[in-house]
Scaffold this motif. Sequence first.
Motif, short mmCIF file in Angstrom:
data_model
loop_
_atom_site.label_atom_id
_atom_site.label_comp_id
_atom_site.label_asym_id
_atom_site.label_seq_id
_atom_site.Cartn_x
_atom_site.Cartn_y
_atom_site.Cartn_z
N TYR A 1 0.64 -0.92 -0.19
CA TYR A 1 -0.15 0.27 -0.12
C TYR A 1 0.58 1.26 -0.12
O TYR A 1 0.38 1.86 -0.62
CB TYR A 1 -0.69 -0.15 0.94
N GLU A 2 1.36 1.33 0.69
CA GLU A 2 2.82 2.69 1.15
C GLU A 2 3.25 2.53 -0.70
O GLU A 2 3.51 3.62 -1.17
CB GLU A 2 3.83 2.40 2.14
N THR A 3 3.97 1.59 -1.04
CA THR A 3 4.50 1.46 -2.34
C THR A 3 4.07 2.58 -3.69
O THR A 3 4.14 3.18 -3.78
CB THR A 3 5.15 0.14 -2.49
N SER A 4 1.91 1.55 -3.27
CA SER A 4 1.35 2.23 -4.33
C SER A 4 1.51 3.73 -4.21
O SER A 4 0.80 3.96 -4.83
CB SER A 4 0.42 1.36 -4.61
N ARG A 5 1.10 4.07 -2.95
CA ARG A 5 1.02 5.55 -2.81
C ARG A 5 2.43 6.72 -3.35
O ARG A 5 1.92 7.23 -3.23
CB ARG A 5 0.73 5.62 -0.99
N ASN A 6 3.47 6.10 -2.90
CA ASN A 6 4.74 6.77 -2.82
C ASN A 6 4.34 6.96 -4.89
O ASN A 6 4.67 8.09 -5.56
CB ASN A 6 5.47 5.94 -2.47
N LEU A 7 4.42 5.58 -5.30
CA LEU A 7 3.98 5.85 -6.83
C LEU A 7 3.25 6.65 -7.37
O LEU A 7 3.37 7.42 -8.36
CB LEU A 7 3.95 3.94 -7.28
N ARG A 8 2.17 6.71 -6.85
CA ARG A 8 1.52 7.30 -7.50
C ARG A 8 1.39 9.16 -7.23
O ARG A 8 1.09 9.97 -8.13
CB ARG A 8 0.10 7.22 -7.13
N ASP A 9 2.19 8.88 -6.41
CA ASP A 9 2.45 10.51 -6.03
C ASP A 9 3.68 11.01 -6.16
O ASP A 9 3.47 12.57 -7.20
CB ASP A 9 2.08 10.45 -4.24
N LEU A 10 4.01 10.21 -7.09
CA LEU A 10 5.38 10.60 -7.81
C LEU A 10 5.10 10.71 -9.13
O LEU A 10 5.25 11.82 -9.98
CB LEU A 10 6.19 9.48 -7.96
N GLY A 11 3.92 10.00 -9.51
CA GLY A 11 3.34 10.26 -10.76
C GLY A 11 2.76 11.11 -11.04
O GLY A 11 2.67 12.25 -11.59
N GLU A 12 2.22 12.28 -10.26
CA GLU A 12 0.63 13.53 -10.05
C GLU A 12 1.34 14.48 -10.04
O GLU A 12 1.30 15.12 -10.52
CB GLU A 12 0.35 12.75 -8.78
N VAL A 13 2.66 14.77 -8.93
CA VAL A 13 3.53 15.62 -9.11
C VAL A 13 4.07 15.33 -10.32
O VAL A 13 4.75 17.27 -10.49
CB VAL A 13 4.74 15.61 -7.95
N THR A 14 4.43 14.10 -10.81
CA THR A 14 5.62 15.24 -12.43
C THR A 14 4.65 15.60 -13.60
O THR A 14 5.00 16.53 -14.34
CB THR A 14 5.84 13.23 -13.08
N VAL A 15 3.36 14.75 -13.51
CA VAL A 15 2.23 15.29 -14.61
C VAL A 15 1.76 16.73 -14.07
O VAL A 15 1.66 17.63 -15.00
CB VAL A 15 0.90 14.53 -14.22
N MET A 16 1.77 17.43 -12.66
CA MET A 16 1.52 18.68 -12.57
C MET A 16 2.14 19.64 -12.47
O MET A 16 2.10 21.04 -12.87
CB MET A 16 0.94 18.23 -10.53
N THR A 17 3.48 19.38 -12.50
CA THR A 17 4.62 20.45 -12.83
C THR A 17 5.08 20.63 -13.64
O THR A 17 5.70 21.30 -14.42
CB THR A 17 5.57 20.17 -10.88
N LEU A 18 6.14 18.84 -14.12
CA LEU A 18 7.14 18.98 -15.52
C LEU A 18 6.31 18.16 -17.01
O LEU A 18 6.25 19.19 -17.94
CB LEU A 18 7.54 17.97 -15.45
N LEU A 19 5.40 17.35 -16.98
CA LEU A 19 4.59 16.55 -18.32
C LEU A 19 3.66 16.71 -17.96
O LEU A 19 2.60 15.81 -17.79
CB LEU A 19 5.31 15.27 -18.27
N ASN A 20 2.60 18.34 -18.96
CA ASN A 20 1.28 18.01 -18.33
C ASN A 20 0.61 17.42 -19.26
O ASN A 20 -0.73 16.85 -18.63
CB ASN A 20 0.84 19.43 -18.79
N GLN A 21 1.52 16.92 -20.27
CA GLN A 21 0.37 16.02 -21.37
C GLN A 21 0.49 14.47 -21.66
O GLN A 21 -0.07 14.34 -21.99
CB GLN A 21 1.29 16.85 -22.64
N THR A 22 1.78 14.36 -20.19
CA THR A 22 1.98 12.76 -20.54
C THR A 22 0.57 11.77 -19.65
O THR A 22 0.38 12.60 -18.29
CB THR A 22 3.73 12.40 -20.00
#
Length: 128
Positions: free
Chosen positions: A19-40
């Motif tokens: 559960y913790e790993t999946s949350r960390n992976l989701r947070d990484l993806g969300e932050v990356t989409v939000m800040t760096l890669l908007n269209q990905t």
Amino acid sequence: MGKYWGTLFNLLFVGYFAYETSRNLRDLGEVTVMTLLNQTPIWVITLITVMVISNTVRYGYKVLFSFSLILLPVFAIAFTVITVLIPATGLFHFEFILPILELDGYFCSGSQDRRKQHAASFGNCTID
């Protein structure tokens, strides 16, 4: 603890870390989409992250670091080329940053007494 209690405890332990790993992976993806890669799409970022982590777990951290050392000159050359080519296009105008760094550099342009000058966050000002 016993066979059954130990199995239950181990399943809870594995479930918690999954559960913790999946949350960390989701947070990484969300932050990356939000800040760096908007269209990905987020699944692409998650897939790349999982592939890098799986490769590191399978082959060890030395392979990851060696691959990073191989890619370092490629990125350095690409960054240098971009740094040279962007000003060469003529789209970069230095006069647009003049209110921040006018003729005197970091000091206020109106006053000559350098002891009374203070750099504020929205430009330079003189302290009386």
